[in-house]
Scaffold this motif. Structure first.
Motif, short mmCIF file in Angstrom:
data_model
loop_
_atom_site.label_atom_id
_atom_site.label_comp_id
_atom_site.label_asym_id
_atom_site.label_seq_id
_atom_site.Cartn_x
_atom_site.Cartn_y
_atom_site.Cartn_z
N SER A 314 5.03 -2.91 4.74
CA SER A 314 3.64 -3.02 4.28
C SER A 314 2.97 -4.20 4.99
O SER A 314 3.61 -4.94 5.75
CB SER A 314 3.60 -3.23 2.77
OG SER A 314 4.10 -4.52 2.45
N ALA A 315 1.68 -4.38 4.74
CA ALA A 315 0.95 -5.49 5.34
C ALA A 315 1.53 -6.83 4.90
O ALA A 315 1.39 -7.84 5.60
CB ALA A 315 -0.52 -5.40 4.96
N GLN A 316 2.18 -6.86 3.74
CA GLN A 316 2.80 -8.09 3.24
C GLN A 316 4.24 -8.25 3.71
O GLN A 316 4.93 -9.18 3.31
CB GLN A 316 2.77 -8.10 1.70
CG GLN A 316 1.38 -8.25 1.10
CD GLN A 316 0.55 -6.98 1.21
OE1 GLN A 316 1.10 -5.87 1.15
NE2 GLN A 316 -0.75 -7.12 1.38
N GLY A 317 4.70 -7.29 4.54
CA GLY A 317 6.05 -7.39 5.08
C GLY A 317 7.12 -6.81 4.20
O GLY A 317 8.32 -6.97 4.47
N LYS A 318 6.76 -6.13 3.11
CA LYS A 318 7.74 -5.55 2.21
C LYS A 318 8.17 -4.16 2.70
O LYS A 318 7.38 -3.44 3.29
CB LYS A 318 7.17 -5.43 0.79
CG LYS A 318 6.89 -6.77 0.12
CD LYS A 318 6.35 -6.56 -1.28
CE LYS A 318 6.10 -7.90 -1.98
NZ LYS A 318 7.36 -8.61 -2.26
N GLN A 426 -0.40 1.81 -5.02
CA GLN A 426 0.11 0.96 -3.96
C GLN A 426 0.78 -0.28 -4.55
O GLN A 426 1.84 -0.71 -4.07
CB GLN A 426 -1.02 0.54 -3.02
CG GLN A 426 -0.60 -0.36 -1.86
CD GLN A 426 0.19 0.39 -0.81
OE1 GLN A 426 0.15 1.61 -0.77
NE2 GLN A 426 0.91 -0.34 0.02
N ILE A 427 0.19 -0.83 -5.60
CA ILE A 427 0.77 -2.00 -6.25
C ILE A 427 2.13 -1.65 -6.85
O ILE A 427 3.09 -2.42 -6.76
CB ILE A 427 -0.18 -2.53 -7.34
CG1 ILE A 427 -1.50 -2.98 -6.70
CG2 ILE A 427 0.45 -3.67 -8.12
CD1 ILE A 427 -2.57 -3.37 -7.69
N GLU A 430 4.77 -1.52 -4.11
CA GLU A 430 5.15 -2.78 -3.50
C GLU A 430 5.76 -3.77 -4.50
O GLU A 430 6.31 -4.79 -4.13
CB GLU A 430 3.92 -3.43 -2.85
CG GLU A 430 3.38 -2.64 -1.67
CD GLU A 430 2.32 -3.39 -0.91
OE1 GLU A 430 2.02 -4.54 -1.28
OE2 GLU A 430 1.79 -2.83 0.07
N ASP A 432 8.23 -5.66 -6.75
CA ASP A 432 9.68 -5.85 -6.62
C ASP A 432 10.31 -5.78 -8.01
O ASP A 432 10.16 -6.67 -8.84
CB ASP A 432 9.96 -7.22 -5.98
CG ASP A 432 11.43 -7.39 -5.63
OD1 ASP A 432 12.19 -6.47 -5.95
OD2 ASP A 432 11.78 -8.44 -5.07
#
Length: 434
Positions: A314-318, A426-427, A430, A432
């Motif tokens: 993802s854009a956050q690197g996840k 989407q939340i 992503e 965790d």
């Protein structure tokens, strides 16, 4: 839902072993009248060539005649008209079109079956169910793969599923929940109804249920509920050493496994299981795919319901499941749009652009999932170029240059690409959970 069907639904949910009788009496004037309101009035006519518009001219009389025949048990099914629908591989898919009277009675019978079996269908079953469309299947599969420990995917295909449903097995499955012999015999009539082929020949099927019949979807779902869903839950999962999951939409399904040995064992026995019920596994379309977040560079993708699934970031690197429109489906959609442009280019612009917006809206609603903007934008850009080309062939003179064409698109408010899936999802993907 009518009160009678609500009662059936509640009883089916409460008493899992209950067998329902007196269902045939629910095929009455009120239920047929209610079903008529939901019939697709633009659908093609059957062998009797009676359209919905013609049927509606004497609606009350026509429904009363059907009810009288049902009461006297003199109701006879008409032939099913066969048409061939082109597929992307150059082949065709047979579609059966029942007569209007049969379509109406089948609609009521389907609602009765739905009230019973919706209480039995498992969470992995998505196709042909109220409020559970292909988008729900894609979301649930994505969520399952995202948050659980799966490393292998078995993608499978059943060859000619609708043509090979075994009638005797299907009736045995229905009798698990239904003890009304008259209602069962009515369903048998539809299964045995003759099919009028495109060449004029009449074929009396011994297996299968015609795609296009109003009752066919629920019957197909019931069949695979017993053949596949229950078997996977009661037999396959308990024998697996790790997690296992099935996601099915009609006869399309994928299975996910944590361990390779579980996937291989399932792959070996799947064909035998289907064969027991008269079905055949398409070996060339059945594969075991390594699918894990830990080896993205080696990872293969798989396709399901027109989407390609793969691991990415993802854009956050996840680590996240990414989905895009299948390349094959994208090409097919663009080819279909090209054919529409050729046929519709001489229509009035207002009508043409209204239809264009309708097509774009439907496409975005299906494929407008999070992460798929590039694909739907690719579809949009290609459709605009195709439309520009064919509108300029309306006559020997060019109708537009690009500047004029873009102003026309703005004037008619042509829908731009947009994501229709909720951002809240989407939340969820992503987040965790570990």
């Amino acid at each position: 839902m009518p009160t009678s069907l609500q009662g059936i639904s509640q009883k089916a949910k409460r008493f899992k072993q209950h067998r329902f009788g007196n269902l045939y009496r629910l095929l009455n004037y009120q239920s047929l009248q209610s079903a008529w309101k939901k019939i697709n009035k633009r659908a093609a006519a059957g062998v009797d060539k009676v359209t919905a518009k013609e049927f509606a001219k004497n609606l009350n009389t026509n429904i009363c005649e059907i009810v009288e025949k049902l009461k006297e048990k003199s109701y006879r099914t008409k032939l099913v008209r066969r048409v061939e629908i082109p597929k992307e591989n150059g082949k065709t898919r047979p579609l059966g079109i029942p007569a209007m009277a049969d379509k109406l009675v089948q609609s009521v019978a389907a609602k009765i079956l739905e009230a019973i079996y919706e209480q039995d269908f498992l969470t992995g079953s998505h196709g042909y169910r109220p409020g559970i469309g292909p988008q729900a299947a894609v979301k649930n599969l994505t969520n399952e793969l995202q948050h659980n420990k799966y490393s292998y995917i078995v993608e499978a295909d059943i060859r000619g599923f609708f043509n090979n449903i075994d009638h005797n097995w299907l009736v045995r499955m229905l009798e698990e929940r239904i003890k009304d012999g008259t209602f069962i015999r009515l369903i048998r009539k539809w299964l045995k109804a003759g099919v009028l082929e495109t060449d004029g020949k009449i074929v009396h099927p011994t297996t299968g249920t015609p795609q296009g019949g109003t009752i066919s979807p629920i019957l197909a779902n019931i069949y695979l509920h017993f053949v596949l869903d229950l078997w996977f839950e009661k037999k396959v999962i308990p024998k697996c050493e790790g997690e296992a999951y099935i996601c099915r939409f009609a006869d399309d399904f994928v299975c996910a496994f944590r361990y390779k040995q579980d996937a291989e064992r399932f792959y070996r026995v799947l064909g035998k299981r289907l064969e027991k019920f008269g079905l055949e596994l398409a070996e060339e379309k059945t594969n075991i795919i390594r699918f894990t977040r830990f080896r993205k560079e080696e990872n293969s993708s798989f396709e399901f319901l027109g989407f390609e699934f793969r691991w990415g970031a993802s854009a956050q690197g996840k680590d996240i499941i990414k989905r895009r429109t299948s390349r094959k489906k994208l090409r097919k959609s663009l080819q279909a749009f090209k054919e529409w442009c050729k046929e519709s280019r001489n229509s009035r612009l207002m009508k043409l652009f209204e239809e264009l917006n309708s097509k774009l809206r439907g496409y975005y609603n299906y494929y407008g999932i999070i992460g798929n903007f590039d694909s739907i934008n690719e579809f949009y850009q290609n459709t605009i170029k195709t439309l520009y080309k064919w509108l300029n062939r309306r006559s020997q003179r060019r109708s537009f240059n690009w500047s004029q064409f873009r102003r026309t698109l703005d004037r008619y408010r042509i829908m731009r690409p947009r994501i229709t899936e909720s951002r809240e999802y989407q939340i969820v993907l992503e987040f965790d959970f570990v």
